[in-house]
Write a protein that holds these residues in place. Sequence first.
Motif, PDB file in Angstrom:
ATOM      1  N   ILE A 133       0.842  -1.187   0.000  1.00 23.32           N
ATOM      2  CA  ILE A 133       0.000   0.000   0.000  1.00 23.32           C
ATOM      3  C   ILE A 133       0.884   1.247   0.000  1.00 23.32           C
ATOM      4  O   ILE A 133       1.878   1.305   0.726  1.00 23.32           O
ATOM      5  N   VAL A 134       0.520   2.230  -0.803  1.00 19.39           N
ATOM      6  CA  VAL A 134       1.136   3.551  -0.746  1.00 19.39           C
ATOM      7  C   VAL A 134       0.002   4.568  -0.677  1.00 19.39           C
ATOM      8  O   VAL A 134      -0.973   4.468  -1.430  1.00 19.39           O
ATOM      9  N   SER A 135       0.137   5.541   0.211  1.00 18.90           N
ATOM     10  CA  SER A 135      -0.921   6.517   0.406  1.00 18.90           C
ATOM     11  C   SER A 135      -0.319   7.901   0.602  1.00 18.90           C
ATOM     12  O   SER A 135       0.811   8.034   1.080  1.00 18.90           O
ATOM     13  N   GLY A 136      -1.067   8.938   0.226  1.00 19.75           N
ATOM     14  CA  GLY A 136      -0.553  10.284   0.422  1.00 19.75           C
ATOM     15  C   GLY A 136      -1.548  11.347   0.031  1.00 19.75           C
ATOM     16  O   GLY A 136      -2.661  11.060  -0.440  1.00 19.75           O
ATOM     17  N   PRO A 137      -1.157  12.621   0.193  1.00 26.34           N
ATOM     18  CA  PRO A 137      -2.033  13.741  -0.128  1.00 26.34           C
ATOM     19  C   PRO A 137      -1.905  14.171  -1.586  1.00 26.34           C
ATOM     20  O   PRO A 137      -0.913  13.881  -2.249  1.00 26.34           O
ATOM     21  N   ILE A 138      -2.910  14.884  -2.068  1.00 21.83           N
ATOM     22  CA  ILE A 138      -2.905  15.488  -3.391  1.00 21.83           C
ATOM     23  C   ILE A 138      -3.233  16.970  -3.228  1.00 21.83           C
ATOM     24  O   ILE A 138      -4.183  17.329  -2.518  1.00 21.83           O
ATOM     25  N   TYR A 139      -2.443  17.804  -3.879  1.00 22.87           N
ATOM     26  CA  TYR A 139      -2.700  19.238  -3.921  1.00 22.87           C
ATOM     27  C   TYR A 139      -3.022  19.599  -5.367  1.00 22.87           C
ATOM     28  O   TYR A 139      -2.193  19.402  -6.262  1.00 22.87           O
ATOM     29  N   GLU A 140      -4.241  20.072  -5.604  1.00 27.08           N
ATOM     30  CA  GLU A 140      -4.708  20.315  -6.966  1.00 27.08           C
ATOM     31  C   GLU A 140      -3.766  21.245  -7.710  1.00 27.08           C
ATOM     32  O   GLU A 140      -3.454  22.350  -7.252  1.00 27.08           O
ATOM     33  N   GLY A 141      -3.292  20.775  -8.859  1.00 28.45           N
ATOM     34  CA  GLY A 141      -2.366  21.570  -9.652  1.00 28.45           C
ATOM     35  C   GLY A 141      -1.010  21.747  -9.011  1.00 28.45           C
ATOM     36  O   GLY A 141      -0.213  22.581  -9.452  1.00 28.45           O
ATOM     37  N   GLY A 142      -0.720  20.976  -7.973  1.00 29.29           N
ATOM     38  CA  GLY A 142       0.553  21.102  -7.272  1.00 29.29           C
ATOM     39  C   GLY A 142       0.647  22.342  -6.400  1.00 29.29           C
ATOM     40  O   GLY A 142       1.741  22.698  -5.945  1.00 29.29           O
ATOM     41  N   ARG A 143      -0.475  23.003  -6.143  1.00 29.15           N
ATOM     42  CA  ARG A 143      -0.491  24.236  -5.365  1.00 29.15           C
ATOM     43  C   ARG A 143      -1.191  24.027  -4.029  1.00 29.15           C
ATOM     44  O   ARG A 143      -2.221  23.356  -3.957  1.00 29.15           O
ATOM     45  N   VAL A 144      -0.631  24.618  -2.976  1.00 27.03           N
ATOM     46  CA  VAL A 144      -1.240  24.577  -1.651  1.00 27.03           C
ATOM     47  C   VAL A 144      -2.154  25.789  -1.510  1.00 27.03           C
ATOM     48  O   VAL A 144      -1.719  26.930  -1.671  1.00 27.03           O
ATOM     49  N   ARG A 145      -3.410  25.547  -1.228  1.00 30.13           N
ATOM     50  CA  ARG A 145      -4.388  26.630  -1.131  1.00 30.13           C
ATOM     51  C   ARG A 145      -4.790  26.955   0.301  1.00 30.13           C
ATOM     52  O   ARG A 145      -5.273  28.052   0.571  1.00 30.13           O
ATOM     53  N   ARG A 146      -4.641  26.001   1.193  1.00 30.58           N
ATOM     54  CA  ARG A 146      -5.038  26.225   2.581  1.00 30.58           C
ATOM     55  C   ARG A 146      -3.921  25.756   3.508  1.00 30.58           C
ATOM     56  O   ARG A 146      -3.335  24.689   3.286  1.00 30.58           O
ATOM     57  N   THR A 147      -3.626  26.533   4.525  1.00 32.82           N
ATOM     58  CA  THR A 147      -2.654  26.150   5.548  1.00 32.82           C
ATOM     59  C   THR A 147      -3.199  26.557   6.908  1.00 32.82           C
ATOM     60  O   THR A 147      -4.157  27.342   7.009  1.00 32.82           O
ATOM     61  N   PHE A 148      -2.572  26.022   7.945  1.00 30.75           N
ATOM     62  CA  PHE A 148      -2.932  26.455   9.299  1.00 30.75           C
ATOM     63  C   PHE A 148      -1.711  26.332  10.204  1.00 30.75           C
ATOM     64  O   PHE A 148      -0.747  25.628   9.888  1.00 30.75           O
TER      65      PHE A 148
END
Length: 334
Positions: free
Chosen positions: A241-256
Motif C-alpha cells: 500500500i502507498v498513500s498520500g495527499p494530493i494538492y490540486e495543480g501542485g499548489r497549496v491553497r489552505r494552511t494552518f
Amino acid sequence: MTKKSHTIVRNTGMELLKMGMATLCLLCLSCRNASTANGGGQMLPESNAVGGEQKTVSHDDDRKREPAADVAPEPDATQVESDPLLLCTTPPSMPSQILRRIAYITSYNHDTRCPNWVAWHLTKEHLDGPHKRNGVPYYDDEGRAMGIGAVNDTIFHGGYFLDLEAEEPRQLLSDWAGERYNMTHGHLCPAGDNKWNRAAMNQTFLLTNICPQAGKLNSGGWNSLENKCRNWAGRFGDIYIVSGPIYEGGRVRRTFGDSKVAVPDAFFKVVLCTNGKAKAAGFIYPNDDESHRMTDMVCSVDSVEQVTGFDFFLSLPDEVEREVEAKTVWKEWQ
C-alpha cells in the motif's frame, strides 16, 4: 479492462468533477481513458528514487516515563522495512526526506510539512494484535517511548509525537491549536494496521505520518478503505500500500498553524497484490465531508501516477508493472 471496471474508472472522474476539483479530475479522467485505450503504464523520467540510509529517531531528552507492564514477545519488527516493492519515486523538484520506520517508509516534504507518501507492506500476520491505539505511548523498561525515544510534553501531546528527525520547517504539535478547517489527524499508515507491535503502533502517531483530513472522510470513506485493505490482506495473504495527499495543480491553497501546515485537496491510495495473478488498484478521495462510495473513487494506478507525479512499485518486472498499473478490474478484488 472489463466493461464494468471501465465504468467505475470513468465515474470516478465525473464524481470528483461534481465536487469542484476540476483541474485535478480532468487530468485524472484523461489519463484513465488513455491508459484504458493503450494498456500501457507511464514511467516518469528523471525522478528521485527512494534511497538513503536507514534512520533512527533519537530524542535527546532526559525525562523518563513509567515502563509498561510486561507483555508477550512481539513478532520480528524489521521484516517489512527494506522490501523493494516499497520503493517509489518523486519528481526531482519536490522535497523528499526518506524516513524509515518499523512498519512503513515515508517521504517527508518540508514545504508542505506533510508526507508526500507513506508506503507499507500489510501481511495477514499483522492484521491483529494486543496493542491498541488507546495504549499509546507504549514505553520500554527504561521509560522511553518504544520506537521514538525519551519524550516530554513538547514531543508528545494530545496523542501525537513530534518527529525530531524531520527536516525543518516541520509540522509541530502546537500547529493543531490553530487549525480552522475542521480537519482531523489523518493517518496515512493506519494505527489499525500495527496492533502487532508496540513500537510500530507508536510510530504511526508521528506527525510525519499525519495529514490534515476532513473528519467525515477520516471516519467514513477513508476508514472503510482501510478496513477493505485489511480484508484484502487477510484474503490474499499480503498486499502493498502507498498513500498520500494530493494538492490540486501542485499548489497549496489552505494552511494552518504557525508552521503553515498544508491542507490537501484530496488523498490517494494505491494497492498491489502479487499473490496469484498480480493486480493493483488506485483510489482518489476528495478531502471533504461528503459521502463517497468506494466504487466511485476507484481508478487505475496510472491515473494516480499522472495526478501525483509519483511512480510506484518500481521493482515489479516492467511487463507486470505496465499491465497491473494500466487498469483496475474491480471484480478481481471482490
